[in-house]
Design a protein around this motif. Structure first.
Motif, short mmCIF file in Angstrom:
data_model
loop_
_atom_site.label_atom_id
_atom_site.label_comp_id
_atom_site.label_asym_id
_atom_site.label_seq_id
_atom_site.Cartn_x
_atom_site.Cartn_y
_atom_site.Cartn_z
N ASN A 6 0.82 -1.21 0.00
CA ASN A 6 0.00 0.00 0.00
C ASN A 6 0.85 1.25 0.00
OD1 ASN A 6 -2.37 -1.48 0.02
ND2 ASN A 6 -2.49 -1.52 2.26
N TYR A 7 1.94 1.21 0.75
CA TYR A 7 2.83 2.37 0.85
C TYR A 7 3.41 2.73 -0.53
CZ TYR A 7 6.43 5.37 2.90
OH TYR A 7 7.22 6.44 3.23
N ILE A 8 3.89 1.72 -1.23
CA ILE A 8 4.54 1.96 -2.52
C ILE A 8 3.54 2.30 -3.60
CG2 ILE A 8 5.93 0.87 -4.32
CD1 ILE A 8 7.55 1.54 -1.87
N THR A 9 2.40 1.60 -3.64
CA THR A 9 1.44 1.85 -4.71
C THR A 9 0.89 3.27 -4.64
OG1 THR A 9 -0.25 0.82 -3.29
CG2 THR A 9 0.67 -0.51 -5.07
N THR A 10 0.71 3.80 -3.43
CA THR A 10 0.19 5.16 -3.31
C THR A 10 1.16 6.16 -3.95
OG1 THR A 10 -0.86 4.52 -1.25
CG2 THR A 10 -0.72 6.86 -1.69
N TYR A 11 2.45 5.99 -3.65
CA TYR A 11 3.45 6.86 -4.25
C TYR A 11 3.43 6.71 -5.78
CZ TYR A 11 5.79 8.24 0.09
OH TYR A 11 6.09 8.80 1.30
N SER A 12 3.32 5.50 -6.25
CA SER A 12 3.43 5.23 -7.68
C SER A 12 2.28 5.84 -8.47
CB SER A 12 3.46 3.71 -7.92
OG SER A 12 4.52 3.12 -7.22
N LEU A 13 1.07 5.70 -7.96
CA LEU A 13 -0.09 6.13 -8.73
C LEU A 13 -0.08 7.63 -8.99
CD1 LEU A 13 -2.86 3.91 -7.11
CD2 LEU A 13 -1.83 3.65 -9.37
N LEU A 14 0.22 8.42 -7.97
CA LEU A 14 0.26 9.86 -8.17
C LEU A 14 1.43 10.27 -9.06
CD1 LEU A 14 -0.76 11.16 -4.65
CD2 LEU A 14 -1.98 11.52 -6.78
N ALA A 73 13.35 17.55 -1.48
CA ALA A 73 14.23 17.28 -0.34
C ALA A 73 13.53 16.38 0.67
CB ALA A 73 14.64 18.60 0.32
N PHE A 74 12.20 16.50 0.79
CA PHE A 74 11.45 15.65 1.72
C PHE A 74 11.40 14.21 1.23
CE2 PHE A 74 9.79 19.94 2.56
CZ PHE A 74 10.05 20.02 3.92
N PHE A 75 11.29 14.02 -0.09
CA PHE A 75 11.31 12.67 -0.65
C PHE A 75 12.66 12.00 -0.38
CE2 PHE A 75 12.79 10.09 -4.27
CZ PHE A 75 11.89 9.04 -4.21
N PHE A 76 13.75 12.73 -0.64
CA PHE A 76 15.07 12.15 -0.41
C PHE A 76 15.32 11.94 1.08
CE2 PHE A 76 16.02 13.96 -4.70
CZ PHE A 76 16.33 12.75 -5.31
N ALA A 77 14.71 12.77 1.92
CA ALA A 77 14.85 12.57 3.37
C ALA A 77 14.21 11.25 3.79
CB ALA A 77 14.21 13.74 4.12
N ILE A 78 13.04 10.92 3.23
CA ILE A 78 12.39 9.66 3.55
C ILE A 78 13.25 8.48 3.08
CG2 ILE A 78 10.44 8.17 2.94
CD1 ILE A 78 8.63 10.57 3.12
N ALA A 79 13.80 8.58 1.87
CA ALA A 79 14.68 7.52 1.37
C ALA A 79 15.91 7.39 2.27
CB ALA A 79 15.10 7.81 -0.07
N LYS A 293 4.22 11.46 4.75
CA LYS A 293 3.78 10.53 3.71
C LYS A 293 2.85 11.19 2.70
CE LYS A 293 1.38 6.09 3.12
NZ LYS A 293 0.23 6.58 2.37
N TYR A 294 1.77 11.79 3.17
CA TYR A 294 0.79 12.36 2.24
C TYR A 294 1.31 13.60 1.51
CZ TYR A 294 -2.44 9.03 4.28
OH TYR A 294 -3.03 7.86 4.69
N PRO A 295 2.01 14.53 2.20
CA PRO A 295 2.59 15.64 1.43
C PRO A 295 3.55 15.17 0.34
CG PRO A 295 2.60 16.15 3.77
CD PRO A 295 2.19 14.72 3.65
N VAL A 296 4.38 14.16 0.63
CA VAL A 296 5.35 13.69 -0.35
C VAL A 296 4.65 13.02 -1.54
CG1 VAL A 296 7.22 12.02 -0.74
CG2 VAL A 296 7.28 13.53 1.24
N GLU A 297 3.50 12.40 -1.30
CA GLU A 297 2.74 11.83 -2.42
C GLU A 297 2.41 12.92 -3.45
OE1 GLU A 297 -0.70 9.97 -0.81
OE2 GLU A 297 0.44 8.53 0.37
N PHE A 298 1.97 14.08 -2.97
CA PHE A 298 1.65 15.17 -3.88
C PHE A 298 2.90 15.82 -4.46
CE2 PHE A 298 -2.28 14.76 -1.45
CZ PHE A 298 -3.22 14.79 -2.47
N VAL A 299 3.98 15.81 -3.70
CA VAL A 299 5.26 16.29 -4.23
C VAL A 299 5.66 15.45 -5.44
CG1 VAL A 299 7.73 16.47 -3.77
CG2 VAL A 299 6.10 17.32 -2.09
N LEU A 300 5.50 14.12 -5.32
CA LEU A 300 5.87 13.24 -6.43
C LEU A 300 4.95 13.44 -7.63
CD1 LEU A 300 6.85 9.95 -4.58
CD2 LEU A 300 8.35 11.57 -5.75
N PHE A 301 3.68 13.75 -7.38
CA PHE A 301 2.79 14.07 -8.49
C PHE A 301 3.34 15.28 -9.26
CE2 PHE A 301 -0.54 16.90 -10.06
CZ PHE A 301 -1.18 16.08 -10.98
#
Length: 418
Positions: A6-14, A73-79, A293-301
């Motif tokens: 679920n964690y990965i698919t959410t990131y992927s879809l956006l 920067a927030f995405f890379f921080a999570i990684a 998690k949720y802010p980064v999802e929109f960042v990736l979009f």
């Protein structure tokens, strides 16, 4: 194997949604798309893209810079958080002998694409033009490779865990490459003292010192007070200072939060990469990741929207160099280095995983979408070469089909439950 589906698919879809919208927009109305991407938010600002004007230097904050250099920067921080825990904590996935074979295979998965990319560039006579993009095909997209890996191997196959370790280690290597080989301007290393100072100060004052004062007291009053009343704010301020230090030092500022991640109070043991169990932990580091998690999802979009808008007419030599570097260099490099580690060095493979599974893992790891796009955007200036290289990163989705076919050819037995 912890559940990360679920964690990965959410990131992927956006991310996919943003990329598809960018492709459609750029190929139907390219002028408005590029105007949107490079829209100027502040013409003269203390952060932004460097410009030389009248013998001086100014910065312009554009929408593209805001997404790629600030919000990512927030995405890379999570990684980085996942890599940090995997390396430093008890039971970390990248600790001990169990991680050696995946790490050696990761080295092959990075060196193989570089060798293919540069060799083909020399053969085609475009070495001088495209050599700076050598790192683009070294990337493995964690989200998409994991999705495809589950399709090919099933959720419970040990190769999926192997692939996830490889992808995380690959991203760690990518961060190092970005920092060393792709400065954003003239290097000014003295500014890194600001990042170092911020990291040391926030660790000593808000992590180490409260715990030191609480020694022998099970109620931990000082640590509790800091967590209750100050929460993440000291680390956010330190992160801003560190980010600014990276920008001024000429190192890509999207990496600016990395020195702060290890300073945040964290759990005593690792629960696995992107483990679902982490959402129930109360340490500040996992709390921060959960709320990002949720802010980064929109960042990736928006990252997909800002970076995947390439016109199909941009296809050229860099497209094929990036694509072949990924779909040839990755499988060959991962198989050769993984086989050498498992058989010659006698480090072995996870129980239930065969040598031929390394080939299929290599095919899956050839999906280099997110980080490959990011590296392309810093390796080349805006223009036809960058667009062509990005197209190669987008075409690497074809590795999903190759992976499914390879799974059939090598008779992979899907394992749905471990």
């Amino acid at each position: 194997m912890y559940r990360v589906w679920n964690y990965i698919t959410t990131y992927s879809l956006l991310l996919i949604g943003g990329a598809l919208l960018a492709l459609i927009w750029a190929n139907t109305n390219p002028d408005s798309y590029h105007h949107f991407v490079h829209y100027v938010l502040f013409d003269t600002f203390f952060i932004g893209e460097l410009h030389e004007e009248g013998g001086g230097v100014t910065r312009t904050l554009t929408l593209h810079f805001l997404v790629n250099d600030v919000l990512m920067a927030f995405f890379f921080a999570i990684a980085a958080k996942e890599v940090w825990e995997a390396v430093i904590l008890e039971n970390g996935s990248l600790r001990g002998s169990k991680a050696v074979t995946p790490l050696i295979a990761t080295a092959g998965g990075m060196l193989g694409p570089v060798a293919v990319y540069l060799s083909l560039a020399a053969v085609l006579g475009v070495f001088e033009t495209v050599s700076r993009g050598w790192a683009i095909p070294t990337a493995t997209d964690i989200a998409f490779s994991y999705l495809v890996g589950r399709m090919v191997f099933g959720a419970g196959h040990p190769a999926v865990r192997f692939l996830l370790l490889l992808a995380i280690a690959d991203d760690a290597g990518g961060l190092i490459i970005l920092a060393i080989f792709y400065p954003t301007g003239e290097l000014a290393p003295a500014w890194l003292l600001l990042s170092l100072g911020a990291a040391v100060a926030v660790f000593v004052l808000f992590n180490w010192l409260p715990r030191r004062l609480d020694r022998g007291n099970q109620l931990r009053p000082n640590s509790t007070w800091v967590r209750k009343y100050l929460s993440f704010w000291p680390y956010l301020i330190a992160g801003c200072l560190s980010w600014f230090g990276f920008q001024e030092a000429g190192i890509h500022p999207a990496l600016g939060l990395l020195p702060i991640v290890p300073t945040i109070p964290h759990a005593d043991r690792a629960f696995g990469i992107f483990a679902e169990a982490e959402q129930y932990l109360t340490d500040l580091l996992n709390w921060v990741e959960h709320h990002l998690k949720y802010p980064v999802e929109f960042v990736l979009f928006f990252f997909g929207l800002m970076n995947a808008g390439v016109e199909f007419s941009a296809i050229g030599a860099p497209t094929w160099l990036v694509l072949l570097g990924l779909i040839i260099g990755k499988p060959v490099g991962i198989f050769l280095f993984g086989w050498f580690a498992a058989n010659v060095l006698r480090l072995g493979l996870p129980e239930g995983m065969r040598n031929t599974d390394l080939v299929v893992v290599g095919c899956v790891a050839a999906i280099g979408f997110t980080v490959a796009l990011f590296v392309a955007s810093v390796a080349f200036p805006t223009g036809p070469v960058q667009d062509a290289a990005k197209m190669g990163a987008l075409f690497s989705f074809g590795a999903a089909i190759i992976s499914i076919v390879a799974g059939k050819v090598f008779r992979v037995q899907k394992v749905e439950f471990s």
